[in-house]
Scaffold this motif. Structure first.
Motif, PDB file in Angstrom:
ATOM      1  N   VAL A  10       0.845  -1.196   0.000  1.00 15.33           N
ATOM      2  CA  VAL A  10       0.000   0.000   0.000  1.00 15.33           C
ATOM      3  C   VAL A  10       0.879   1.245   0.000  1.00 15.33           C
ATOM      4  N   GLU A  11       1.902   1.226   0.835  1.00 11.64           N
ATOM      5  CA  GLU A  11       2.787   2.387   0.959  1.00 11.64           C
ATOM      6  C   GLU A  11       3.520   2.677  -0.354  1.00 11.64           C
ATOM      7  N   MET A  12       3.987   1.636  -1.014  1.00 10.50           N
ATOM      8  CA  MET A  12       4.712   1.823  -2.275  1.00 10.50           C
ATOM      9  C   MET A  12       3.804   2.444  -3.337  1.00 10.50           C
ATOM     10  N   ILE A  13       2.579   1.945  -3.431  1.00 13.22           N
ATOM     11  CA  ILE A  13       1.627   2.483  -4.418  1.00 13.22           C
ATOM     12  C   ILE A  13       1.330   3.941  -4.096  1.00 13.22           C
ATOM     13  N   TYR A  14       1.033   4.215  -2.843  1.00 12.37           N
ATOM     14  CA  TYR A  14       0.738   5.589  -2.437  1.00 12.37           C
ATOM     15  C   TYR A  14       1.913   6.518  -2.755  1.00 12.37           C
ATOM     16  N   ASP A  15       3.117   6.110  -2.389  1.00 11.04           N
ATOM     17  CA  ASP A  15       4.302   6.940  -2.641  1.00 11.04           C
ATOM     18  C   ASP A  15       4.499   7.209  -4.128  1.00 11.04           C
ATOM     19  N   ASP A  16       4.227   6.220  -4.964  1.00 16.65           N
ATOM     20  CA  ASP A  16       4.400   6.393  -6.408  1.00 16.65           C
ATOM     21  C   ASP A  16       3.325   7.267  -7.038  1.00 16.65           C
ATOM     22  N   LEU A  17       2.139   7.316  -6.431  1.00 17.85           N
ATOM     23  CA  LEU A  17       1.025   8.027  -7.057  1.00 17.85           C
ATOM     24  C   LEU A  17       0.664   9.367  -6.412  1.00 17.85           C
ATOM     25  N   LYS A  18       1.104   9.611  -5.198  1.00 18.03           N
ATOM     26  CA  LYS A  18       0.619  10.772  -4.435  1.00 18.03           C
ATOM     27  C   LYS A  18       0.884  12.117  -5.108  1.00 18.03           C
ATOM     28  N   ASP A  19       1.953  12.230  -5.864  1.00 14.10           N
ATOM     29  CA  ASP A  19       2.279  13.513  -6.493  1.00 14.10           C
ATOM     30  C   ASP A  19       1.594  13.722  -7.839  1.00 14.10           C
ATOM     31  N   THR A  20       0.973  12.677  -8.377  1.00 13.57           N
ATOM     32  CA  THR A  20       0.377  12.791  -9.716  1.00 13.57           C
ATOM     33  C   THR A  20      -1.124  12.537  -9.743  1.00 13.57           C
ATOM     34  N   VAL A  21      -1.684  12.045  -8.653  1.00 15.25           N
ATOM     35  CA  VAL A  21      -3.112  11.700  -8.629  1.00 15.25           C
ATOM     36  C   VAL A  21      -3.818  12.568  -7.594  1.00 15.25           C
ATOM     37  N   ALA A  22      -4.854  13.274  -8.038  1.00 14.29           N
ATOM     38  CA  ALA A  22      -5.617  14.139  -7.133  1.00 14.29           C
ATOM     39  C   ALA A  22      -6.455  13.291  -6.176  1.00 14.29           C
ATOM     40  N   ASN A  23      -6.633  13.800  -4.982  1.00 17.82           N
ATOM     41  CA  ASN A  23      -7.497  13.177  -3.973  1.00 17.82           C
ATOM     42  C   ASN A  23      -7.163  11.720  -3.692  1.00 17.82           C
ATOM     43  N   ILE A  24      -5.894  11.419  -3.569  1.00 15.63           N
ATOM     44  CA  ILE A  24      -5.507  10.058  -3.207  1.00 15.63           C
ATOM     45  C   ILE A  24      -4.888  10.088  -1.811  1.00 15.63           C
ATOM     46  N   SER A  25      -5.226   9.099  -1.040  1.00 17.97           N
ATOM     47  CA  SER A  25      -4.684   8.970   0.307  1.00 17.97           C
ATOM     48  C   SER A  25      -4.299   7.513   0.520  1.00 17.97           C
ATOM     49  N   MET A  26      -3.610   7.267   1.608  1.00 20.35           N
ATOM     50  CA  MET A  26      -3.249   5.908   1.956  1.00 20.35           C
ATOM     51  C   MET A  26      -4.521   5.069   2.126  1.00 20.35           C
ATOM     52  N   ALA A  27      -5.551   5.654   2.728  1.00 22.14           N
ATOM     53  CA  ALA A  27      -6.823   4.940   2.930  1.00 22.14           C
ATOM     54  C   ALA A  27      -7.481   4.607   1.595  1.00 22.14           C
ATOM     55  N   THR A  28      -7.411   5.530   0.633  1.00 20.77           N
ATOM     56  CA  THR A  28      -7.969   5.273  -0.695  1.00 20.77           C
ATOM     57  C   THR A  28      -7.279   4.089  -1.347  1.00 20.77           C
ATOM     58  N   VAL A  29      -5.959   4.058  -1.256  1.00 24.66           N
ATOM     59  CA  VAL A  29      -5.197   2.944  -1.840  1.00 24.66           C
ATOM     60  C   VAL A  29      -5.579   1.648  -1.144  1.00 24.66           C
ATOM     61  N   TYR A  30      -5.581   1.642   0.172  1.00 19.64           N
ATOM     62  CA  TYR A  30      -5.908   0.432   0.931  1.00 19.64           C
ATOM     63  C   TYR A  30      -7.311  -0.068   0.586  1.00 19.64           C
ATOM     64  N   ASN A  31      -8.296   0.820   0.621  1.00 17.45           N
ATOM     65  CA  ASN A  31      -9.686   0.422   0.344  1.00 17.45           C
ATOM     66  C   ASN A  31      -9.861  -0.060  -1.091  1.00 17.45           C
ATOM     67  N   THR A  32      -9.166   0.571  -2.026  1.00 17.14           N
ATOM     68  CA  THR A  32      -9.238   0.147  -3.425  1.00 17.14           C
ATOM     69  C   THR A  32      -8.636  -1.239  -3.592  1.00 17.14           C
ATOM     70  N   LEU A  33      -7.511  -1.493  -2.961  1.00 21.67           N
ATOM     71  CA  LEU A  33      -6.893  -2.815  -3.055  1.00 21.67           C
ATOM     72  C   LEU A  33      -7.802  -3.879  -2.449  1.00 21.67           C
ATOM     73  N   LYS A  34      -8.423  -3.573  -1.320  1.00 21.85           N
ATOM     74  CA  LYS A  34      -9.353  -4.523  -0.703  1.00 21.85           C
ATOM     75  C   LYS A  34     -10.505  -4.826  -1.655  1.00 21.85           C
ATOM     76  N   LEU A  35     -11.025  -3.806  -2.309  1.00 17.39           N
ATOM     77  CA  LEU A  35     -12.104  -3.975  -3.285  1.00 17.39           C
ATOM     78  C   LEU A  35     -11.646  -4.886  -4.430  1.00 17.39           C
ATOM     79  N   PHE A  36     -10.448  -4.643  -4.956  1.00  9.51           N
ATOM     80  CA  PHE A  36      -9.929  -5.457  -6.054  1.00  9.51           C
ATOM     81  C   PHE A  36      -9.703  -6.904  -5.614  1.00  9.51           C
TER      82      PHE A  36
END
Length: 157
Positions: free
Chosen positions: A40-66
């Motif tokens: 989760v941390e790696m994905i967040y770190d790679d995307l946080k500067d280029t994706v609007a409205n993304i948070s660690m919780a968004t990444v975690y919840n999206t991965l759980k959904l997938f």
């Protein structure tokens, strides 16, 4: 090929009435195109500067959904961390017991092996098998070099 995988995965989510937010699409695309088994941390770190409205919780919840929709699998690493892998093409994993690196192994026999494992498991236990996650453990080539190991030393044990 990655574009076709992305479209197929989006269709699967649409069929299941999943709302396709820009963040979800970006995370899905990231997983399809990165075979690094990110956390989760790696994905967040790679995307946080280029994706609007993304948070660690968004990444975690999206991965759980997938994971819930069988697009992504969770891999528990030897260090206790959890990594994620897009599972569009069936494969198994080899994990380095020294550094924790996880590598995909694609083999034409994998589907037949998992079917055989499913049947055998059902026959021996009565379980209705709903899935599996096959891991092989060993020491990666880089660690073998660092540790001055070779395959022959393990055969001679």
């Amino acid at each position: 090929m990655a574009e076709a995988e992305f479209d197929r995965a989006l269709d699967h989510l649409r069929e299941n009435k999943v709302r396709l937010t820009p963040q979800r699409k970006t995370i899905l695309n990231y997983l399809i195109n990165h075979h690094t088994h990110p956390s989760v941390e790696m994905i967040y770190d790679d995307l946080k500067d280029t994706v609007a409205n993304i948070s660690m919780a968004t990444v975690y919840n999206t991965l759980k959904l997938f994971v819930d929709y069988n697009l992504v699998i969770e891999l528990k690493n030897g260090d206790g961390s959890t990594h994620f892998d897009y599972f569009g093409h069936p494969h198994y994993h080899v994990v380095c017991d020294n550094c924790g690196k996880i590598s995909d192994v694609f083999d034409e026999h994998f589907t037949a092996i998992t079917k055989e494992l499913t049947v055998m498991t059902h026959e021996k236990t009565g379980y209705l098998v709903t899935g599996n996650n096959i891991e092989v453990h060993g020491i990666c080539p880089e660690c073998q070099r660092k540790l001055h190991l070779n395959f022959l030393c393990f055969l001679l044990r």
